[in-house]
Motif scaffolding. Structure first.
Motif, PDB file in Angstrom:
ATOM      1  N   GLY A  84      83.115 -50.201 130.659  1.00  0.00           N
ATOM      2  CA  GLY A  84      82.493 -51.263 129.834  1.00  0.00           C
ATOM      3  C   GLY A  84      80.930 -51.202 130.362  1.00  0.00           C
ATOM      4  O   GLY A  84      80.034 -51.482 129.442  1.00  0.00           O
ATOM      5  N   LEU A  85      80.894 -51.229 131.621  1.00  0.00           N
ATOM      6  CA  LEU A  85      79.253 -51.659 132.198  1.00  0.00           C
ATOM      7  C   LEU A  85      78.431 -50.333 131.582  1.00  0.00           C
ATOM      8  O   LEU A  85      77.207 -50.372 131.167  1.00  0.00           O
ATOM      9  N   ALA A  86      78.981 -49.036 131.670  1.00  0.00           N
ATOM     10  CA  ALA A  86      78.341 -48.002 131.217  1.00  0.00           C
ATOM     11  C   ALA A  86      78.005 -47.821 129.833  1.00  0.00           C
ATOM     12  O   ALA A  86      76.824 -47.602 129.409  1.00  0.00           O
ATOM     13  N   ALA A  87      79.010 -48.373 128.994  1.00  0.00           N
ATOM     14  CA  ALA A  87      78.939 -48.636 127.472  1.00  0.00           C
ATOM     15  C   ALA A  87      77.675 -49.642 127.220  1.00  0.00           C
ATOM     16  O   ALA A  87      76.878 -49.375 126.240  1.00  0.00           O
ATOM     17  N   VAL A  88      77.646 -50.683 128.065  1.00  0.00           N
ATOM     18  CA  VAL A  88      76.665 -51.777 127.751  1.00  0.00           C
ATOM     19  C   VAL A  88      75.121 -51.162 128.219  1.00  0.00           C
ATOM     20  O   VAL A  88      74.211 -51.343 127.303  1.00  0.00           O
ATOM     21  N   VAL A  89      75.098 -50.490 129.255  1.00  0.00           N
ATOM     22  CA  VAL A  89      73.696 -50.379 129.772  1.00  0.00           C
ATOM     23  C   VAL A  89      72.983 -49.148 128.956  1.00  0.00           C
ATOM     24  O   VAL A  89      71.853 -48.853 128.827  1.00  0.00           O
TER      25      VAL A  89
END
Length: 489
Positions: free
Chosen positions: A103-108
């Motif tokens: 999820g963090l990778a998708a957001v950034v």
């Protein structure tokens, strides 16, 4: 731990994680919600053939279908995380951590979020881990059922609050405050008999509610007109930025334009017509001073979508549109501004929520759909469809076959119909509004009782008759003659 409690532990932890991320995203930008960011990433990474299949199967409900499918997959994984952690929380903790990092990778990597966006996936990960380990520890206690219910209720409340706060941008108030957008040059009135709606064709002008919508946005960007701007840059002598007021103060032009989606299969519904009001793209670009060698206008949406249009085409055609059918654009159709370019399929021209116009070259830049297998240039193909009678319909008496044809920007010269493979017959055409708009047609036939198959084909004003060969929409639009089988009683 009993299996039911173990599965519930995973599911409630998932609910808490999604709710915390969504609530935090309400303050830093809704696209930062990990659930939405992962869904957007899934859209971006999905192969073209699978996207086409989704549009074919679900139509304009393809995005709700994706979100629902994701929810079911996540629920299954969450339940599995709980079940594998019946004796120890370690397996579930590891699974939650992996999904949190995803999820963090998708957001950034989203193009439409700011630096604070990382707070949403971090909150999601922290909430998921805390709730999972807390419920796992309490699962054997007598009060655990109450604890489970309270935690689930708090998570649902937080998620609902995030949704409400995330939609707090009052787009409708901004639309209402705009007032009249009276064009200096109005589109000619639609003449009588422009459509044959009484015989089953669409009305000539499509209402905003009925206008097709195909785009990559999982959530509609909510932009107030007073906060919007359009940056014009690239191969221009005078880069500039225009506000909404800069656009509306110009001489506005209203045009009747038919838009067509490249995903439309033969006989498909993804075509609509409206009166769009705005300013000529060519006027704005010429003021900026287009430099020699440029051949592409790359437009960018607020949500990061890009479309590359042939520069020579947009210099002569198309609008930066701010109104539709006499009213400011609806949010789902691009408010505050969008591009409308007749004669090109939407994926290379019809950018909604447009925020940038980059004058460049096809060699240097590519729009969103080009690396995914679609053609760089996509002129609309001469096409027609039968709107009445519908497939497998039963009719009686004298049969009326009616439909729609389009060939923007060449215009429709004639439409022919044949029954059961017999000779082609000329259909009656509706009034010719302009070459960038569709044209309705009908023919009345005396047919014997029984099953019949009607086919249609259009010829444009250049003399080209639409192709008989049936080809799929990829890479540059479908071809083929539309046919409908029906029964005369």
């Amino acid at each position: 731990m009993k299996p039911a409690k173990a599965a519930a532990t995973g599911l409630i932890a998932l609910l808490a994680a999604l709710a915390a991320g969504h609530l935090t995203a309400a303050f830093v930008g809704l696209p930062a919600s990990p659930y939405l960011a992962v869904a957007d990433a899934a859209v971006d990474l999905t192969p073209s053939w699978l996207k086409d299949a989704a549009i074919s199967a679900f139509g304009t409900y393809d995005k709700p279908a994706l979100l629902t499918g994701m929810a079911l997959v996540l629920a299954a994984v969450a339940a599995a995380a709980g079940l594998t952690s019946r004796t120890s929380p370690t397996p579930g903790t590891a699974i939650i951590a992996v999904f949190g990092v995803a999820g963090l990778a998708a957001v950034v990597t989203r193009p439409d979020v700011g630096q604070l966006s990382v707070l949403a996936p971090m909150a999601s990960l922290a909430a998921g881990l805390y709730v999972f380990r807390h419920l796992h520890r309490e699962a054997g206690e007598p009060t655990s059922r109450r604890d489970f219910l309270i935690t689930a209720g708090l998570a649902i409340t937080a998620g609902a609050a995030g949704q409400l706060l995330g939609a707090k941008t009052d787009v409708e108030a901004s639309r209402a405050a705009i007032g009249d957008l009276t064009p200096k040059t109005k589109a000619p009135p639609i003449p009588p008999m422009a459509d044959f709606a009484g015989n089953g064709t669409p009305t000539f002008i499509t209402s905003a509610n009925d206008f097709y919508r195909i785009d990559t946005a999982l959530t509609v960007p909510r932009i107030r007109a007073e906060n919007w701007s359009l940056r014009i840059h690239g191969m221009v002598d005078r880069p500039t930025t225009l506000s909404f007021e800069d656009i509306r103060r110009r001489d506005l032009t209203e045009e009747t334009i038919t838009l067509t989606c490249v995903s439309n299969e033969i006989g498909g519904p993804y075509i609509s017509t409206a009166n769009f009001t705005g300013v000529k793209i060519g006027d704005v670009l010429r003021e900026a001073g287009v430099q020699p060698g440029a051949d592409q206008l790359l437009s960018t949406s607020d949500d990061g979508f890009t479309a590359g249009s042939p520069l020579d085409h947009v210099l002569e055609n198309g609008l930066i549109a701010i109104a539709m059918n006499g009213e400011p654009l609806p949010a789902e159709h691009g408010f505050p501004a969008r591009l409308v370019v007749p004669g090109l399929y939407g994926y290379v021209s019809a950018t909604k929520w447009v925020t940038e116009l980059n004058v460049t070259t096809f060699e240097r830049e590519q729009g969103y759909w080009i690396p995914r297998g679609w053609a760089t240039r996509a002129p609309i193909k001469t096409s027609s469809r039968i709107d009445h009678p519908k497939r497998l319909a039963r009719t009686s008496g004298r049969t009326v076959v009616a439909g729609t044809a389009w060939a923007q920007p060449r215009g429709v010269l004639k439409v022919e119909v044949r029954i059961d493979g017999g000779p082609w017959q000329d259909a009656e055409l509706g009034a010719d509004v302009n070459d960038s708009a569709w044209r309705m047609w009908k023919i009345e036939l005396d047919l014997r009782p029984g099953s019949h198959t009607a086919e249609c084909r259009a010829t444009d004003k250049s003399g080209f008759t639409q192709d008989q060969a049936r080809l799929d929409p990829v890479p540059d639009g479908a071809t083929g003659w539309h046919s409908v089988t029906f029964t005369v009683e």
